[in-house]
Enzyme design. Sequence first.
Site, PDB file in Angstrom:
ATOM      1  N   HIS A   1      24.242  63.108  51.237  1.00  0.00           N
ATOM      2  CA  HIS A   1      25.392  62.234  51.511  1.00  0.00           C
ATOM      3  C   HIS A   1      25.595  62.029  53.011  1.00  0.00           C
ATOM      4  O   HIS A   1      26.301  62.785  53.671  1.00  0.00           O
ATOM      5  CB  HIS A   1      26.646  62.872  50.900  1.00  0.00           C
TER       6      HIS A   1
ATOM      7  N   ASN B   1      27.008  51.637  52.568  1.00  0.00           N
ATOM      8  CA  ASN B   1      28.100  50.844  53.167  1.00  0.00           C
ATOM      9  C   ASN B   1      27.780  50.464  54.612  1.00  0.00           C
ATOM     10  O   ASN B   1      28.479  50.808  55.549  1.00  0.00           O
ATOM     11  CB  ASN B   1      29.460  51.552  53.052  1.00  0.00           C
TER      12      ASN B   1
ATOM     13  N   ASP C   1      29.515  54.260  47.501  1.00  0.00           N
ATOM     14  CA  ASP C   1      30.246  55.240  48.317  1.00  0.00           C
ATOM     15  C   ASP C   1      31.219  54.620  49.299  1.00  0.00           C
ATOM     16  O   ASP C   1      30.915  53.648  49.986  1.00  0.00           O
ATOM     17  CB  ASP C   1      29.317  56.172  49.083  1.00  0.00           C
TER      18      ASP C   1
ATOM     19  N   HIS D   1      31.515  58.181  44.227  1.00  0.00           N
ATOM     20  CA  HIS D   1      32.718  58.403  45.044  1.00  0.00           C
ATOM     21  C   HIS D   1      33.886  58.160  44.097  1.00  0.00           C
ATOM     22  O   HIS D   1      34.025  57.060  43.569  1.00  0.00           O
ATOM     23  CB  HIS D   1      32.704  57.409  46.211  1.00  0.00           C
TER      24      HIS D   1
ATOM     25  N   ASP E   1      28.709  64.259  53.830  1.00  0.00           N
ATOM     26  CA  ASP E   1      29.477  63.017  54.014  1.00  0.00           C
ATOM     27  C   ASP E   1      29.591  62.707  55.514  1.00  0.00           C
ATOM     28  O   ASP E   1      30.655  62.279  55.994  1.00  0.00           O
ATOM     29  CB  ASP E   1      30.869  63.096  53.370  1.00  0.00           C
TER      30      ASP E   1
ATOM     31  N   HIS F   1      32.122  57.729  63.524  1.00  0.00           N
ATOM     32  CA  HIS F   1      32.915  56.587  64.009  1.00  0.00           C
ATOM     33  C   HIS F   1      32.988  56.704  65.523  1.00  0.00           C
ATOM     34  O   HIS F   1      32.791  57.794  66.080  1.00  0.00           O
ATOM     35  CB  HIS F   1      34.320  56.609  63.404  1.00  0.00           C
TER      36      HIS F   1
ATOM     37  N   PHE G   1      38.678  56.540  57.957  1.00  0.00           N
ATOM     38  CA  PHE G   1      38.403  57.840  57.356  1.00  0.00           C
ATOM     39  C   PHE G   1      36.997  58.305  57.739  1.00  0.00           C
ATOM     40  O   PHE G   1      36.086  57.481  57.799  1.00  0.00           O
ATOM     41  CB  PHE G   1      38.444  57.733  55.833  1.00  0.00           C
ATOM     42  N   GLY G   2      36.802  59.599  57.942  1.00  0.00           N
ATOM     43  CA  GLY G   2      35.448  60.128  58.078  1.00  0.00           C
ATOM     44  C   GLY G   2      35.250  61.021  59.285  1.00  0.00           C
ATOM     45  O   GLY G   2      35.855  60.805  60.334  1.00  0.00           O
TER      46      GLY G   2
HETATM   47  O1  DOR Z   1      35.725  59.754  54.967  1.00  0.00           O
HETATM   48  C1  DOR Z   1      34.892  58.994  54.534  1.00  0.00           C
HETATM   49  N1  DOR Z   1      34.190  58.162  55.315  1.00  0.00           N
HETATM   50  N2  DOR Z   1      34.706  58.963  53.223  1.00  0.00           N
HETATM   51  C2  DOR Z   1      33.924  58.077  52.639  1.00  0.00           C
HETATM   52  O2  DOR Z   1      33.805  58.131  51.453  1.00  0.00           O
HETATM   53  C3  DOR Z   1      33.257  57.016  53.436  1.00  0.00           C
HETATM   54  C4  DOR Z   1      33.076  57.448  54.810  1.00  0.00           C
HETATM   55  C5  DOR Z   1      32.658  56.366  55.774  1.00  0.00           C
HETATM   56  O3  DOR Z   1      31.794  55.564  55.437  1.00  0.00           O
HETATM   57  O4  DOR Z   1      33.172  56.355  56.892  1.00  0.00           O
END
Ligand code: DOR
Length: 424
Positions: free
Chosen positions: A60, A94, A152, A179, A305, A309, A323-324
């Site tokens: 992931h 994605n 996802d 997901h 995961d 960013h 998110f992430g």
């Molecule tokens: O926190 C996340 N970021 N969760 C996800 O399922 C996608 C991911 C992202 O692509 O940034």
Amino acid sequence: MTLLIKNGIAVNPGDKTEREADILIRDGMIADIQPSIAAEADHVIDAAGAYVMPGFIDMHVHLRDPGLTYKEDIATGGAAALHGGFTTIVAMPNTKPVADCPEVIEYVKKRAAEVTKAHVLQVGSVTRGMLGKELSDIRGMARAGCICISEDGKSVMDAGLYREAMRIAAEENMTVLAHCEDINMVCGGVLNADAKSEAMGMPGITNAVEDVIVARDILLAKETGARLHLCHCSTKDSVEMVRLAKENGIPVTAEVCPHHFAMSSEEIDGDDANYKMNPPLRTREDVEALQRGLSTDIMDVIATDHAPHSAEEKAQGIRKAPFGIVGLETAAALAYTSLVKPGLLTVMQMAEKMSYNPAKILGLNKGVIEIGAPADLTVFDAKREWVVDPEEFFSKGRNTPFAGRELSGKVIAAIVDGEVAYAE
Ligand code: DOR
């Protein structure tokens, strides 16, 4: 081309043995494993006292390539993977454009061969553009070498469409990476719905947002026979449902991310978006259920995961930032520090969840240390103590809530197809 790894402790989930051994590698394959090997080799690694495990496989990862390469690209993501001991990574679709057709699958395959020694497997999206309306060219992607589909980042909310995708996946022998998140129940939530988010005045995401789709997807796997793998499980009821599904012979496996077993929402330190990921950091009770799930082998896989960013994106605060968090370069040490050291997991289970089980789920001839097996190996020194400094990451992403955390265990080398792909 020969490589000799001397004085390591070989951890082989294939026959569940852990023994001091030298490992000789010739032409990309494991050629010999003996208490002591005297042979000459082109390259020698002294693994004195370190574990030699089958190369880690991360099911992931977000590589952001094509299209979002200001966050990460295949070269930097591959380098981060190897730095973290992952010799194979599974890249989520994605991207921009979305990996929903054979052309994008081909692009990633070609680019990865050019820019990284890590094995990169590109996942195809379930629906075109990840818009949830019509199915992607799943069979075409399968012919291009794609072995998994996933939406996802979200769930396909149309259960009828998802069921059709699962039927095709079953026919094409593809794994469905799920997901689980009912988008209609999120209601603008950014952190787990609990005392912490309430105190911070932040909208919450309840456990049921995940749980209702976990339940649905398990039932769809039962009906279609598709191989279902549940991504980033974060709730105690997810663990319970996986247990029940397995007891009932439903083809389901499940993963837990390091941040979900190593950190609870209580630890969120102010309005810092490095604590923001989806699913969110949950309560202590959920964290303990996930740890027990891993310990009892209900939960099969540790996957990151890895979601890089940019600093600007993450500087916007918890409400606005995406998110992430990144994960490739801290995962092994977090697994060792939070699970193995306290006695929740054995080193063998760590190797199973980070290599052997992912290989089995994906149908890869990897995850073991045996004569004749491909020489993808990770050398992990459990005695090394270090402090997480995001500036040392090979990833473009610095977004981690673990900066400054003291960890035990460091990857000192990663070997791919018999070549040293990373060495400290
Ligand atoms: O926190 C996340 N970021 N969760 C996800 O399922 C996608 C991911 C992202 O692509 O940034």
